[in-house]
Design an enzyme around this catalytic site. Structure first.
Site, PDB file in Angstrom:
ATOM      1  N   HIS A 294      -0.829 -23.437  47.559  1.00 15.56           N
ATOM      2  CA  HIS A 294       0.160 -24.172  46.980  1.00 15.56           C
ATOM      3  C   HIS A 294      -0.775 -25.763  47.458  1.00 15.56           C
ATOM      4  CE1 HIS A 294       4.038 -26.600  46.919  1.00 15.56           C
ATOM      5  NE2 HIS A 294       3.406 -27.400  46.985  1.00 15.56           N
ATOM      6  N   GLU A 295      -1.170 -25.576  48.616  1.00 13.28           N
ATOM      7  CA  GLU A 295      -1.627 -26.701  49.125  1.00 13.28           C
ATOM      8  C   GLU A 295      -2.997 -27.316  48.421  1.00 13.28           C
ATOM      9  OE1 GLU A 295       0.009 -28.578  51.002  1.00 13.28           O
ATOM     10  OE2 GLU A 295       1.662 -27.400  51.797  1.00 13.28           O
TER      11      GLU A 295
ATOM     12  N   HIS B  13      -2.696 -29.015  45.838  1.00 19.84           N
ATOM     13  CA  HIS B  13      -2.775 -30.848  45.971  1.00 19.84           C
ATOM     14  C   HIS B  13      -3.412 -31.194  46.008  1.00 19.84           C
ATOM     15  CE1 HIS B  13       1.602 -30.693  45.839  1.00 19.84           C
ATOM     16  NE2 HIS B  13       1.936 -30.504  46.961  1.00 19.84           N
TER      17      HIS B  13
END
Length: 267
Positions: free
Chosen positions: A58-59, A62
């Site tokens: 997820h990170e 980003h």
């Protein structure tokens, strides 16, 4: 004399991430092969490590989107190594999400990679950076549920099915919560570039409390019931029944003791 890390070092996959992935693979294999002596403990290891892997991805999403949008600083900060210890706030990014899974079985939105927004040009790019994280949870949920809607689990031990179902539930809840248009969450980050300066300024003061407000609202019984009914509907559409997610959560919380419905699976 020290030297700056090379570009290759900035983007090399972290041994920490590889270790967590190895735990996921080993625990998943033990469940798949019905090799686990204590299914509950192995389910706990599998789901927890896989959940941390999803938080890292997820990170990473980003950061990778930010990199291609103009913020080259994310590489130097270690965000492209998938190392959960490199995040600006490991407590919010990893510890709290795992704690919420352990205590309540809900996929808490993680986060924090620090993107230097002044380097990014164009509102669409800002929105895509915010959307990239929860879209990763959506993709992870599709991967977890694929064996169910493809009918590819014939002969597979039920403990593995239930663990996978519970992991899918976590991914769906994380995606939905992340996409809420609440300051402090990714959903608001998608909308923020398109709002007026005045609205952004007012929302900014609320952002530190946005996540807390969401979970406070979820403690309202009627809201909680509606939320999890929506989750069950989504998972049912993807071939995962609420009984499977229930048993998966029950197996995951091994410290609660045997459950009458699913206890026979761990004898």
């Amino acid at each position: 004399m020290t030297t700056a890390p090379s570009r290759r070092d900035d983007r090399r996959i972290s041994p920490v991430f590889l270790g967590i992935t190895a735990v996921t693979a080993a625990a998943g294999w033990a469940l798949w092969a019905d090799f686990a002596a204590d299914a509950r403990v192995v389910v706990f290891l599998f789901v927890t490590s896989a959940w941390v892997v999803s938080l890292c991805l997820h990170e990473y999403a980003h950061a990778r989107t930010a990199l291609h949008s103009g913020d080259i600083s994310v590489a130097a900060k270690g965000y492209l190594t998938l190392n959960p210890l490199a995040y600006t706030h490991a407590l919010l990014s990893v510890v709290l999400p795992v704690l919420f899974v352990v205590l309540g079985g809900i996929g808490l939105p993680g986060g924090a990679v620090f993107v230097e927004r002044h380097r990014i040009r164009g509102r669409l790019r800002h929105s895509l950076i915010s959307a990239a994280g929860p879209l990763t949870n959506v993709l992870f949920a599709l991967v977890c549920t694929a064996p169910f809607w493809l009918d590819a689990l014939d002969g597979v031990p039920e403990t593995f099915r239930f663990a996978l179902a519970f992991l899918a539930l976590l991914q769906v809840t994380a995606a939905i919560l992340n996409f809420l248009p609440v300051p402090g969450l990714d959903g608001y980050g998608v909308l923020e570039p398109w709002l007026s300066r005045g609205l952004r300024a007012r929302a900014e003061s609320f952002a530190p409390f946005g996540m807390l407000a969401v979970f406070a609202v979820l403690f309202i019984p009627s809201v909680n019931n509606a939320f999890f009914e929506a989750i069950d509907t989504i998972l049912s559409t993807l071939g995962v029944g609420d009984g499977q997610t229930y048993c998966g959560q029950n197996l995951y919380r091994f410290w609660t003791g045997r459950d009458e419905l699913c206890g026979s699976l761990v004898n």
